[in-house]
Design an enzyme around this catalytic site. Structure first.
Site, PDB file in Angstrom:
ATOM      1  N   LYS A 135       0.871  -1.186   0.000  1.00 14.79           N
ATOM      2  CA  LYS A 135       0.000   0.000   0.000  1.00 14.79           C
ATOM      3  C   LYS A 135       0.900   1.225   0.000  1.00 14.79           C
ATOM      4  CE  LYS A 135      -4.373   1.152   0.139  1.00 14.79           C
ATOM      5  NZ  LYS A 135      -5.551   0.454  -0.390  1.00 14.79           N
ATOM      6  N   ASP A 195      -6.946   4.402  -4.735  1.00 12.72           N
ATOM      7  CA  ASP A 195      -7.612   4.267  -3.434  1.00 12.72           C
ATOM      8  C   ASP A 195      -8.234   5.640  -3.168  1.00 12.72           C
ATOM      9  OD1 ASP A 195      -7.853   2.352  -0.980  1.00 12.72           O
ATOM     10  OD2 ASP A 195      -7.245   4.231  -0.044  1.00 12.72           O
TER      11      ASP A 195
HETATM   12  P1  NDP Z   1     -12.876   7.837  -3.093  1.00 16.25           P
HETATM   13  O1  NDP Z   1     -11.810   8.857  -2.866  1.00 16.25           O
HETATM   14  O2  NDP Z   1     -13.397   7.619  -4.460  1.00 16.25           O
HETATM   15  O3  NDP Z   1     -14.119   8.151  -2.147  1.00 16.25           O
HETATM   16  C1  NDP Z   1     -13.978   8.212  -0.774  1.00 16.25           C
HETATM   17  C2  NDP Z   1     -15.320   8.626  -0.169  1.00 16.25           C
HETATM   18  O4  NDP Z   1     -15.235   8.494   1.252  1.00 16.25           O
HETATM   19  C3  NDP Z   1     -15.657  10.086  -0.440  1.00 16.25           C
HETATM   20  O5  NDP Z   1     -17.046  10.230  -0.497  1.00 16.25           O
HETATM   21  C4  NDP Z   1     -15.083  10.785   0.785  1.00 16.25           C
HETATM   22  O6  NDP Z   1     -15.690  12.019   1.104  1.00 16.25           O
HETATM   23  C5  NDP Z   1     -15.396   9.770   1.874  1.00 16.25           C
HETATM   24  N1  NDP Z   1     -14.413   9.925   2.961  1.00 16.25           N
HETATM   25  C6  NDP Z   1     -13.069   9.827   2.868  1.00 16.25           C
HETATM   26  N2  NDP Z   1     -12.506  10.068   4.057  1.00 16.25           N
HETATM   27  C7  NDP Z   1     -13.524  10.315   4.904  1.00 16.25           C
HETATM   28  C8  NDP Z   1     -13.595  10.621   6.284  1.00 16.25           C
HETATM   29  N3  NDP Z   1     -12.492  10.711   7.017  1.00 16.25           N
HETATM   30  N4  NDP Z   1     -14.825  10.786   6.826  1.00 16.25           N
HETATM   31  C9  NDP Z   1     -15.947  10.694   6.091  1.00 16.25           C
HETATM   32  N5  NDP Z   1     -15.945  10.406   4.769  1.00 16.25           N
HETATM   33  C10 NDP Z   1     -14.750  10.221   4.199  1.00 16.25           C
HETATM   34  O7  NDP Z   1     -12.289   6.480  -2.480  1.00 16.25           O
HETATM   35  P2  NDP Z   1     -12.728   4.974  -2.774  1.00 16.25           P
HETATM   36  O8  NDP Z   1     -14.183   4.912  -2.998  1.00 16.25           O
HETATM   37  O9  NDP Z   1     -11.803   4.435  -3.769  1.00 16.25           O
HETATM   38  O10 NDP Z   1     -12.355   4.282  -1.374  1.00 16.25           O
HETATM   39  C11 NDP Z   1     -13.288   4.197  -0.294  1.00 16.25           C
HETATM   40  C12 NDP Z   1     -12.872   3.083   0.643  1.00 16.25           C
HETATM   41  O11 NDP Z   1     -12.799   1.841  -0.089  1.00 16.25           O
HETATM   42  C13 NDP Z   1     -11.476   3.235   1.284  1.00 16.25           C
HETATM   43  O12 NDP Z   1     -11.500   2.668   2.558  1.00 16.25           O
HETATM   44  C14 NDP Z   1     -10.588   2.398   0.384  1.00 16.25           C
HETATM   45  O13 NDP Z   1      -9.429   1.949   1.036  1.00 16.25           O
HETATM   46  C15 NDP Z   1     -11.530   1.239   0.076  1.00 16.25           C
HETATM   47  N6  NDP Z   1     -11.195   0.473  -1.111  1.00 16.25           N
HETATM   48  C16 NDP Z   1     -11.122   1.063  -2.351  1.00 16.25           C
HETATM   49  C17 NDP Z   1     -10.826   0.298  -3.450  1.00 16.25           C
HETATM   50  C18 NDP Z   1     -10.855   0.841  -4.837  1.00 16.25           C
HETATM   51  O14 NDP Z   1     -10.767   0.045  -5.781  1.00 16.25           O
HETATM   52  N7  NDP Z   1     -10.977   2.143  -5.040  1.00 16.25           N
HETATM   53  C19 NDP Z   1     -10.468  -1.133  -3.319  1.00 16.25           C
HETATM   54  C20 NDP Z   1     -10.662  -1.670  -1.992  1.00 16.25           C
HETATM   55  C21 NDP Z   1     -10.974  -0.869  -0.947  1.00 16.25           C
HETATM   56  P3  NDP Z   1     -14.900  13.388   0.842  1.00 16.25           P
HETATM   57  O15 NDP Z   1     -14.904  13.544  -0.645  1.00 16.25           O
HETATM   58  O16 NDP Z   1     -15.666  14.424   1.571  1.00 16.25           O
HETATM   59  O17 NDP Z   1     -13.508  13.194   1.401  1.00 16.25           O
END
Ligand code: NDP
Length: 448
Positions: free
Chosen positions: A130, A170
């Site tokens: 990571k 991510d």
């Molecule tokens: P994105 O950046 O596309 O979206 C993240 C979302 O989560 C946004 O809506 C963001 O809101 C919100 N968010 C982030 N940090 C916080 C916080 N501290 N409190 C509240 N809301 C928060 O990321 P992904 O969708 O890619 O990833 C989301 C999760 O999925 C993570 O845990 C990641 O590790 C996991 N994941 C992702 C994969 C992938 O293929 N993308 C694969 C496996 C796991 P805001 O815009 O306001 O920050």
């Protein structure tokens, strides 16, 4: 026997905390695994004697570097970049890159550790890693993001490669950022090769990669429900997040006839009692990916409620935390249970706190942990690597078929090692199944 296990867990965790002071997220992720693995290992001296779990909690290497870039006003900005190469026993290191101001060593070590188990569960030859930076893409221009990505890759390119370490996206790293990162790698090395996944289709990406994590979460939930002779159609669902995982989880749920009630971002959540439709979801994707706006605008545009906080107070049958770590705490889960929630599938990594997990277990709510539920993203990344190696492209249906098969196999492994009568402890099942494969490989290599 129980107290012997408790003693050995406490001894193990005390050593871990001493060696990694202040790394709370890393401690939490290891404890979640150790609680299942230590009793398993105690009955199998070959693992215990070779100290496999101790070795797995010490990353192979950690790379930390300075990332300097110039903003649009001509100011020089300095961020910190990381890559954690956790374990490559069963394949090249593989895991996403996160750009978020909260990024630190503890968060990336927890993610790399989890990734090792998750990648093992996919059945593909992928090790765990990571990376990321404390860079905040929010409010930055596209040119600033590009300059940051180029600077980040200028150091990272020395440490990655298609057979060494293959990063992906991510939080804060989507297809735009992957494009900038891949472009810079290609420029520096003069090689066009599968060093990153999540690329656009035009330059080596795979169909369904963008959708894979969210779709995979739903496929896994479908398997969980099928085992109980239930189905997704008609179920009410709460989702947190509005990014890649959340929107694609919503998309597949809508396609399956479930009713999606919520989405969120770090400012709050929207509750749409009518249900979010595919048309509304397209609007959200445009809001988030193009205009980079806030979810509150959904409430204003479609005339529904926006509230601060998390969506878990909205009554639902299924819950999908898809935003970030520790976003579902004990009081949230107590509310979910009180409101009749039947199952939780984790789209985000480690979204549920230890107290919340305990409440779910006691209430017999089925709980698919991230290592199993969100493994679809890395699984399709593995398929993207295969396609890049042999320079072919499978069509959408072929990739989706592979994804559904892999999620179903992950489900079955969890059941094999987590079944307790009627109830399945998916967390235990995922931990043990993920551990076994990596442990066997480590034993084969001898002590290193
Ligand atoms: P994105 O950046 O596309 O979206 C993240 C979302 O989560 C946004 O809506 C963001 O809101 C919100 N968010 C982030 N940090 C916080 C916080 N501290 N409190 C509240 N809301 C928060 O990321 P992904 O969708 O890619 O990833 C989301 C999760 O999925 C993570 O845990 C990641 O590790 C996991 N994941 C992702 C994969 C992938 O293929 N993308 C694969 C496996 C796991 P805001 O815009 O306001 O920050």
């Amino acid at each position: 026997m129980q107290s012997t296990h408790q003693d050995s867990l406490e001894r193990f965790l005390a050593g871990l905390r001493r060696r990694n002071p202040g790394e709370h997220e890393f401690h939490q992720a290891v404890e979640e695994v150790a609680v299942n693995i230590l009793p398993f290992v105690a009955e199998r001296p070959q693992y215990e004697h070779k100290r496999i779990l101790e070795r797995m909690t010490e990353p192979d290497r950690i790379i930390i570097f300075r990332v300097c870039w110039e903003d649009d006003e001509g100011n020089i900005r300095v961020n910190r970049g990381y890559r954690i190469q956790c374990n490559n026993s069963i394949g090249p290191y593989k895991g996403g890159i996160r750009f978020h101001p909260s990024v630190n060593l503890s968060i990336l070590k927890f993610l790399a550790f989890e990734q090792t188990f998750k990648n093992s569960l996919t059945g593909l030859p992928l090790g765990g890693g990571k990376g990321g930076s404390d860079f905040d893409p929010k409010g930055k221009s596209a040119n600033e993001v590009m300059r940051f990505c180029q600077s980040f890759m200028t150091e990272l390119h020395r440490h990655v490669g298609p057979d060494t370490d293959v990063p992906a996206g991510d939080i804060g790293v989507g297809s735009r950022e992957v494009g900038y990162l891949f472009g810079q790698y290609k420029r520096l090395t003069n090689r066009f090769e599968g060093v990153l996944t999540g690329k656009a289709l035009e330059f080596g990406g795979s169909h369904i990669r963008n959708e894979a994590t969210g779709y995979g979460v739903v496929y896994l939930m479908e398997n969980v429900l099928q085992r109980c002779q239930e189905e997704l159609e008609g179920k009410t669902c709460a989702i947190s997040g509005a990014g890649n995982v959340a929107t694609h989880c919503a998309e597949k749920l809508i396609e399956r006839g479930a009713k999606v009630l919520t989405l969120s971002d770090s400012s709050g959540f929207i509750y749409d009692p009518e249900g979010i439709t595919q048309e509304k979801l397209e609007w959200v994707k445009e809001l988030k990916n193009e205009r980079r706006g806030r979810i509150q605008e959904y409430a204003e545009h479609f005339g529904c409620e926006f509230s601060e906080g998390r969506p878990w107070k909205v009554p639902c049958e299924l819950a999908f935390p898809c935003a970030t770590q520790n976003e579902m705490e004990e009081p949230d889960v107590r509310t979910l249970v009180r409101n009749g929630c039947q199952a939780v599938a984790e789209g985000a990594n480690m979204p549920t706190t230890p107290g919340a997990i305990e409440v779910l277990r006691e209430a017999r709510v089925l709980h698919a942990p991230a290592k199993a539920a969100n493994a679809g993203g890395v699984a399709v990344s593995g398929l993207e690597m295969s396609q890049n190696s042999v320079r072919i492209r499978w069509n959408r249906e072929e990739v989706d078929e592979h994804l559904q098969r892999i999620m179903s196999e992950i489900h079955d492994q969890c059941v094999e090692f987590g079944e307790h009568g009627e109830y399945v402890d998916y967390m235990r099942g995922a931990n043990i199944a993920g551990f076994r494969k990596v442990a066997h490989a480590m034993l084969a290599y001898g002590v290193m």
